[in-house]
Design a protein around this motif. Structure first.
Motif, PDB file in Angstrom:
ATOM      1  N   GLY A 124     -21.017   6.277  10.441  1.00  0.00           N
ATOM      2  CA  GLY A 124     -20.443   6.815  11.668  1.00  0.00           C
ATOM      3  C   GLY A 124     -18.930   6.703  11.692  1.00  0.00           C
ATOM      4  O   GLY A 124     -18.298   6.256  10.723  1.00  0.00           O
ATOM      5  N   ASP A 125     -18.330   7.103  12.800  1.00  0.00           N
ATOM      6  CA  ASP A 125     -16.881   7.023  12.955  1.00  0.00           C
ATOM      7  C   ASP A 125     -16.455   5.574  13.196  1.00  0.00           C
ATOM      8  O   ASP A 125     -17.087   4.842  13.967  1.00  0.00           O
ATOM      9  CB  ASP A 125     -16.414   7.888  14.127  1.00  0.00           C
ATOM     10  CG  ASP A 125     -16.577   9.377  13.861  1.00  0.00           C
ATOM     11  OD1 ASP A 125     -16.857   9.727  12.699  1.00  0.00           O
ATOM     12  OD2 ASP A 125     -16.428  10.175  14.796  1.00  0.00           O
ATOM     13  N   VAL A 126     -15.371   5.169  12.520  1.00  0.00           N
ATOM     14  CA  VAL A 126     -14.818   3.828  12.688  1.00  0.00           C
ATOM     15  C   VAL A 126     -13.300   3.956  12.849  1.00  0.00           C
ATOM     16  O   VAL A 126     -12.689   4.895  12.338  1.00  0.00           O
ATOM     17  CB  VAL A 126     -15.131   2.928  11.469  1.00  0.00           C
ATOM     18  CG1 VAL A 126     -16.620   2.624  11.408  1.00  0.00           C
ATOM     19  CG2 VAL A 126     -14.662   3.570  10.172  1.00  0.00           C
ATOM     20  N   PRO A 127     -12.671   3.034  13.585  1.00  0.00           N
ATOM     21  CA  PRO A 127     -11.214   3.101  13.752  1.00  0.00           C
ATOM     22  C   PRO A 127     -10.496   3.048  12.405  1.00  0.00           C
ATOM     23  O   PRO A 127     -10.892   2.295  11.506  1.00  0.00           O
ATOM     24  CB  PRO A 127     -10.898   1.861  14.591  1.00  0.00           C
ATOM     25  CG  PRO A 127     -12.181   1.532  15.291  1.00  0.00           C
ATOM     26  CD  PRO A 127     -13.275   1.913  14.334  1.00  0.00           C
ATOM     27  N   VAL A 128      -9.443   3.848  12.265  1.00  0.00           N
ATOM     28  CA  VAL A 128      -8.686   3.911  11.015  1.00  0.00           C
ATOM     29  C   VAL A 128      -7.585   2.866  11.064  1.00  0.00           C
ATOM     30  O   VAL A 128      -6.729   2.883  11.957  1.00  0.00           O
ATOM     31  CB  VAL A 128      -8.087   5.315  10.797  1.00  0.00           C
ATOM     32  CG1 VAL A 128      -7.275   5.349   9.511  1.00  0.00           C
ATOM     33  CG2 VAL A 128      -9.205   6.354  10.762  1.00  0.00           C
ATOM     34  N   ARG A 129      -7.588   1.984  10.096  1.00  0.00           N
ATOM     35  CA  ARG A 129      -6.616   0.893  10.062  1.00  0.00           C
ATOM     36  C   ARG A 129      -5.335   1.327   9.368  1.00  0.00           C
ATOM     37  O   ARG A 129      -5.377   2.036   8.368  1.00  0.00           O
ATOM     38  CB  ARG A 129      -7.207  -0.302   9.316  1.00  0.00           C
ATOM     39  CG  ARG A 129      -8.429  -0.914   9.977  1.00  0.00           C
ATOM     40  CD  ARG A 129      -9.050  -1.946   9.061  1.00  0.00           C
ATOM     41  NE  ARG A 129     -10.200  -2.609   9.650  1.00  0.00           N
ATOM     42  CZ  ARG A 129     -11.038  -3.383   8.975  1.00  0.00           C
ATOM     43  NH1 ARG A 129     -10.851  -3.583   7.678  1.00  0.00           N
ATOM     44  NH2 ARG A 129     -12.062  -3.954   9.585  1.00  0.00           N
ATOM     45  N   GLY A 130      -4.230   0.858   9.874  1.00  0.00           N
ATOM     46  CA  GLY A 130      -2.954   1.027   9.196  1.00  0.00           C
ATOM     47  C   GLY A 130      -2.215   2.291   9.574  1.00  0.00           C
ATOM     48  O   GLY A 130      -2.764   3.391   9.489  1.00  0.00           O
ATOM     49  N   PRO A 131      -0.942   2.151   9.994  1.00  0.00           N
ATOM     50  CA  PRO A 131      -0.151   3.331  10.389  1.00  0.00           C
ATOM     51  C   PRO A 131       0.113   4.292   9.242  1.00  0.00           C
ATOM     52  O   PRO A 131       0.201   5.504   9.456  1.00  0.00           O
ATOM     53  CB  PRO A 131       1.148   2.720  10.922  1.00  0.00           C
ATOM     54  CG  PRO A 131       1.222   1.353  10.296  1.00  0.00           C
ATOM     55  CD  PRO A 131      -0.185   0.907  10.158  1.00  0.00           C
ATOM     56  N   GLN A 132       0.246   3.791   8.002  1.00  0.00           N
ATOM     57  CA  GLN A 132       0.537   4.681   6.881  1.00  0.00           C
ATOM     58  C   GLN A 132      -0.643   5.595   6.592  1.00  0.00           C
ATOM     59  O   GLN A 132      -0.476   6.794   6.358  1.00  0.00           O
ATOM     60  CB  GLN A 132       0.899   3.875   5.631  1.00  0.00           C
ATOM     61  CG  GLN A 132       1.435   4.752   4.493  1.00  0.00           C
ATOM     62  CD  GLN A 132       1.953   3.930   3.334  1.00  0.00           C
ATOM     63  OE1 GLN A 132       2.135   2.715   3.441  1.00  0.00           O
ATOM     64  NE2 GLN A 132       2.204   4.567   2.207  1.00  0.00           N
ATOM     65  N   LEU A 133      -1.861   5.046   6.641  1.00  0.00           N
ATOM     66  CA  LEU A 133      -3.044   5.868   6.415  1.00  0.00           C
ATOM     67  C   LEU A 133      -3.227   6.857   7.563  1.00  0.00           C
ATOM     68  O   LEU A 133      -3.505   8.039   7.332  1.00  0.00           O
ATOM     69  CB  LEU A 133      -4.279   4.986   6.260  1.00  0.00           C
ATOM     70  CG  LEU A 133      -5.612   5.720   6.054  1.00  0.00           C
ATOM     71  CD1 LEU A 133      -5.532   6.645   4.846  1.00  0.00           C
ATOM     72  CD2 LEU A 133      -6.761   4.733   5.902  1.00  0.00           C
ATOM     73  N   ARG A 134      -3.066   6.396   8.797  1.00  0.00           N
ATOM     74  CA  ARG A 134      -3.203   7.310   9.940  1.00  0.00           C
ATOM     75  C   ARG A 134      -2.177   8.427   9.862  1.00  0.00           C
ATOM     76  O   ARG A 134      -2.477   9.599  10.136  1.00  0.00           O
ATOM     77  CB  ARG A 134      -3.062   6.552  11.258  1.00  0.00           C
ATOM     78  CG  ARG A 134      -4.242   5.638  11.572  1.00  0.00           C
ATOM     79  CD  ARG A 134      -4.220   5.206  13.037  1.00  0.00           C
ATOM     80  NE  ARG A 134      -3.012   4.459  13.367  1.00  0.00           N
ATOM     81  CZ  ARG A 134      -2.891   3.149  13.276  1.00  0.00           C
ATOM     82  NH1 ARG A 134      -3.910   2.417  12.859  1.00  0.00           N
ATOM     83  NH2 ARG A 134      -1.757   2.542  13.591  1.00  0.00           N
ATOM     84  N   GLY A 135      -0.945   8.082   9.466  1.00  0.00           N
ATOM     85  CA  GLY A 135       0.087   9.096   9.350  1.00  0.00           C
ATOM     86  C   GLY A 135      -0.247  10.129   8.287  1.00  0.00           C
ATOM     87  O   GLY A 135      -0.058  11.336   8.496  1.00  0.00           O
ATOM     88  N   ALA A 136      -0.741   9.671   7.137  1.00  0.00           N
ATOM     89  CA  ALA A 136      -1.098  10.604   6.059  1.00  0.00           C
ATOM     90  C   ALA A 136      -2.236  11.522   6.466  1.00  0.00           C
ATOM     91  O   ALA A 136      -2.278  12.693   6.064  1.00  0.00           O
ATOM     92  CB  ALA A 136      -1.479   9.824   4.801  1.00  0.00           C
ATOM     93  N   LEU A 137      -3.163  10.998   7.291  1.00  0.00           N
ATOM     94  CA  LEU A 137      -4.321  11.778   7.704  1.00  0.00           C
ATOM     95  C   LEU A 137      -4.071  12.584   8.973  1.00  0.00           C
ATOM     96  O   LEU A 137      -4.940  13.344   9.406  1.00  0.00           O
ATOM     97  CB  LEU A 137      -5.519  10.850   7.924  1.00  0.00           C
ATOM     98  CG  LEU A 137      -5.990  10.027   6.713  1.00  0.00           C
ATOM     99  CD1 LEU A 137      -7.114   9.086   7.114  1.00  0.00           C
ATOM    100  CD2 LEU A 137      -6.427  10.940   5.574  1.00  0.00           C
ATOM    101  N   GLY A 138      -2.893  12.392   9.580  1.00  0.00           N
ATOM    102  CA  GLY A 138      -2.567  13.123  10.807  1.00  0.00           C
ATOM    103  C   GLY A 138      -3.333  12.616  12.016  1.00  0.00           C
ATOM    104  O   GLY A 138      -3.693  13.410  12.896  1.00  0.00           O
ATOM    105  N   LEU A 139      -3.564  11.306  12.086  1.00  0.00           N
ATOM    106  CA  LEU A 139      -4.349  10.723  13.165  1.00  0.00           C
ATOM    107  C   LEU A 139      -3.476   9.866  14.074  1.00  0.00           C
ATOM    108  O   LEU A 139      -2.510   9.244  13.626  1.00  0.00           O
ATOM    109  CB  LEU A 139      -5.478   9.863  12.587  1.00  0.00           C
ATOM    110  CG  LEU A 139      -6.492  10.579  11.688  1.00  0.00           C
ATOM    111  CD1 LEU A 139      -7.451   9.560  11.085  1.00  0.00           C
ATOM    112  CD2 LEU A 139      -7.255  11.644  12.463  1.00  0.00           C
ATOM    113  N   GLU A 140      -3.842   9.808  15.336  1.00  0.00           N
ATOM    114  CA  GLU A 140      -3.157   8.961  16.303  1.00  0.00           C
ATOM    115  C   GLU A 140      -3.719   7.539  16.243  1.00  0.00           C
ATOM    116  O   GLU A 140      -4.835   7.321  15.753  1.00  0.00           O
ATOM    117  CB  GLU A 140      -3.329   9.512  17.720  1.00  0.00           C
ATOM    118  CG  GLU A 140      -2.770  10.916  17.931  1.00  0.00           C
ATOM    119  CD  GLU A 140      -1.248  10.950  17.836  1.00  0.00           C
ATOM    120  OE1 GLU A 140      -0.618   9.904  18.113  1.00  0.00           O
ATOM    121  OE2 GLU A 140      -0.699  12.021  17.490  1.00  0.00           O
ATOM    122  N   GLU A 141      -2.951   6.594  16.768  1.00  0.00           N
ATOM    123  CA  GLU A 141      -3.428   5.219  16.832  1.00  0.00           C
ATOM    124  C   GLU A 141      -4.703   5.159  17.658  1.00  0.00           C
ATOM    125  O   GLU A 141      -4.808   5.786  18.713  1.00  0.00           O
ATOM    126  CB  GLU A 141      -2.359   4.312  17.436  1.00  0.00           C
ATOM    127  CG  GLU A 141      -2.725   2.834  17.402  1.00  0.00           C
ATOM    128  CD  GLU A 141      -1.593   1.937  17.856  1.00  0.00           C
ATOM    129  OE1 GLU A 141      -1.812   0.714  17.901  1.00  0.00           O
ATOM    130  OE2 GLU A 141      -0.508   2.472  18.167  1.00  0.00           O
TER     131      GLU A 141
END
Length: 378
Positions: A197-214
């Motif tokens: 299932g969906d889980v929170p994405v850890r780390g600002p660098q990964l979120r930034g690369a994937l285009g995701l918000e905190e």
């Protein structure tokens, strides 16, 4: 000894350059690998271990020695002392991306952002592989090592490997020898059981690369698919039909410099402050305390710079090549030096030297190669 007919290193590396070895040995089990290597060391013969050949620039001359191909494979699932986690003991020759795919399919989190990285699992700890904010140091528990000095096999904790930014005590940096000459036989990782299932994405660098918000939550499968698409767009996923992927990945390391030096560089250059170095607390006896605290050493934390930005702003854009050279920068990513068709190792090296010279002249930064160079000088 599992000896096979020699072929040029050009057939065994992703850069597709390199001369012919005198002997070629293929080890398909851990016992074979130990037997072959200890035999070579006892004989004092020149040797080179090759896994996926994705981080190696081998010279054009013939190699008067033995190349050992690590073709061991296997993933053993074992229990973890931490609730909600599982450990995987992985043979050194196991294909890395196949391992990542299997962990994602099993709902295990920890290495999904490193999808698409070529090579074998045994090579991963040597330079602490990482991508988009994930590094193997975060999940590595231990490795089984064959020590060159003693010929003994031992289990070594990750904390003893000196893992840092694309480095470890096992890595042969350009112009030096490893602090601990040894060959990895297996790798043990500890991964979190999170399911599909969906889980929170850890780390600002990964979120930034994937285009995701905190706070965004997605599945591990979505992360893998997205990372593979990003890497493919940069020519960083192996594709026999795409010359931009005939490379060793990022050829130069992102340099780390002092904050003071970074402040002298153009303001629009991408940079990432590194974590400050932790320092022990200072204890001052009361009878010697004069009201002043000693100054902490180090000041501002060091800064990691973008090697790709430095290369492009030193005048070498994507697709750049020297006249009549069959080596060139990737048309998709300035950090990848590519074989555009029947290039020699010397043509790759000549391009690398020019890049180093121009970046140093323009910005005062000497870029260091990331691949292992064997029989080649920069």
């Amino acid at each position: 000894m599992p000896e096979i007919a020699p072929v040029p290193l050009a057939d065994l590396t992703t850069l597709q350059v390199g001369g012919m070895p005198r002997r070629l040995v293929e080890a398909t089990t851990q016992d074979e690998l130990v037997e072959v290597l200890t035999g070579l060391w006892d004989e004092g013969e020149s040797w080179l271990v090759v896994g996926g050949g994705s981080n190696l620039l081998f010279g054009d001359d013939e190699f008067d020695g033995t190349v050992v191909l690590v073709r061991t494979s296997g993933i053993e699932r074992i229990s973890s002392p931490r609730e909600g986690y599982v450990r995987l003991k992985v043979q050194a020759g196991q294909n890395w991306d196949e391992l990542v795919a299997q962990t994602v399919a099993a709902g295990l989190r920890g290495i999904e952002a490193m999808s698409g990285i070529p090579g074998t699992t045994g090579a991963a700890p040597i330079q602490n592989v990482g991508a988009y904010g994930q590094e193997i140091v975060e999940t590595l528990v231990e490795v089984d090592l064959l020590d060159e000095a003693t010929g003994e096999v031992s289990t070594v904790l990750a904390s003893e490997l000196g893992l840092g930014l694309r480095t470890s005590v096992l890595k042969q940096h350009y112009g030096s020898v490893p602090e601990r000459p040894a060959v990895i036989l297996s790798v043990t990782l500890e991964l979190e059981q999170v399911g599909h299932g969906d889980v929170p994405v850890r780390g600002p660098q990964l979120r930034g690369a994937l285009g995701l918000e905190e706070g965004a939550a997605v599945s591990l499968a979505w992360i893998r698919e997205t990372v593979l698409a990003i890497r493919a767009g940069k020519g960083m996923v192996l594709d026999a039909a795409d010359r931009d992927t005939y490379s060793a990945g990022s050829f130069f390391q992102n340099p780390v410099v002092s904050a003071e030096f970074a402040a002298t560089l153009p303001a629009d250059m991408p940079r990432w402050p590194m974590a400050p170095v932790e320092q022990d607390d200072v204890v001052i006896p009361l009878d010697r305390f004069d009201g002043y605290l000693p100054t902490r050493d180090g000041g501002m934390p060091p800064v990691k710079l973008s090697a790709a930005w430095l290369i492009e702003h030193a005048g070498m854009r994507r697709g750049f090549s020297l006249p009549r050279s069959r080596a060139g920068l990737s048309t998709k990513h300035a950090l990848a030096l590519t074989n555009r068709g029947d290039a020699t190792a010397e043509e790759i090296a000549a391009l690398a030297r020019l890049i180093q010279q121009r970046v140093q002249a323009e910005f005062g930064v000497l870029l260091q190669p990331e691949p292992v160079l064997f029989g080649v000088e920069l």
